[in-house]
Enzyme design. Sequence first.
Site, mmCIF file in Angstrom:
data_model
loop_
_atom_site.group_PDB
_atom_site.id
_atom_site.type_symbol
_atom_site.label_atom_id
_atom_site.label_comp_id
_atom_site.label_asym_id
_atom_site.label_seq_id
_atom_site.Cartn_x
_atom_site.Cartn_y
_atom_site.Cartn_z
ATOM 1 N N LEU A 125 0.832 -1.207 0.000
ATOM 2 C CA LEU A 125 0.000 0.000 0.000
ATOM 3 C C LEU A 125 0.868 1.260 0.000
ATOM 4 C CD1 LEU A 125 -2.781 -1.166 2.514
ATOM 5 C CD2 LEU A 125 -2.841 -1.238 0.012
ATOM 6 N N ASP A 172 3.199 5.444 -7.380
ATOM 7 C CA ASP A 172 2.958 5.540 -5.933
ATOM 8 C C ASP A 172 3.231 6.953 -5.411
ATOM 9 O OD1 ASP A 172 2.679 2.863 -6.424
ATOM 10 O OD2 ASP A 172 4.518 2.265 -5.398
#
Length: 387
Positions: A125, A172
């Site tokens: 994540l 990201d």
Amino acid sequence: MSGRMQAVRAEFARVFGGECTLVRAPGRVNLIGEHTDYNEGFVFPVAIDREVRYAVAPRDDRRVVLRSLNFNAQAEFSLDDIQHDAEQRWSNYVRGIAWALQGAGYPLRGMNAVIEGDVPLGAGLSSSAAMEVAALLAFEVAGGFQVEPVQAALLAQKSENQFVGLNCGIMDQFISRLGRKGHALLIDCRSLDYQAVPVGGDDVRIVVADSKVERGLVDSEYNRRRSECERAVALLSGRLPGIRALRDVTPEQLAEHADVLEGETLRRARHVVSENDRCLRSVAALRVGDVAAFGRLMDESHQSLRDDYAVSCRELDLLVEAAHAVPGVLGSRMTGAGFGGCTVSLVRAEAVARFQAEVASAYERAVGRPPEIYVCSAEEGAGTVEV
Ligand code: GLA
């Protein structure tokens, strides 16, 4: 201000004293468009309600003094001698950002900072991108300068590639810096143009299931996939002279010229080429409110990542299968680099409780331990926090 943010501020007062500024940067979950960013293609991530927080104040010298609440540890370095720290490895994200900003000519000042986060580590994540993007903002605050957000994402990626040593794409850091509340971003990883598209309206939820499998092979296999893609471009460019990346190849062109690629390279290329196409089609479906079509494309994305790109694993496949058994699940797939980490599912709001219960018990029966399941909201990218 959240309780965790207050804890960071209280720790700053205890350790350093005086005024501080609070900054935050979120983790992310990618809805579709996987392993496409480094092929100059399309991705569709959201910034999530898990984040890294810094309390920061400038110093009068060139030292950076860090305290990590998660690791209950300190680290310190000089802006005039930025080295890796083999022990306090979490501090390398901050060191790398200082290195990248300084290399780009920004006038850094020393700072004191307390760092805390609730993006699970190693779960796919993007806890590291959140660390980097928040560190970059902390240096902006301490130094009294501003970095244009897309530039900030590029510098954070450069730090990850060249200082930390992972050859990741831009996704990201970009979403952590530029995410929009209530939206996912369709990012063109070549031009870095992006569009915010509303997600998770009243009746659907983004649900993340963490397999809790350590992503062991991820670094070496990730770099291997990158070179396989480059090899596919080199081989295809004999027939398609204008291409620069797999982004430039359509599914029809790949089918026509499949004979220049041997089995494995063809499968890798087929994933990337089809995933770019799926990403664009799924966003078009979402724009007209067709969440069912979006979900089906997520399912196809998982199959392609599993069979052609070979970056899934048994536990991720189990989570996806368990999700499919729950009525009201629109789509489910592995998310992030793969080899462990998380799945993301699009779930009708009324089916979320059943999803949590049934996916958790099916997974625990098969694997012997429970997954962790979060319902995520799409949040704003990094910023300072008003006190
Ligand atoms: C990791 C990388 C990203 C992207 C994904 C796969 O998260 O950091 O740049 O390549 O894997 O889509």
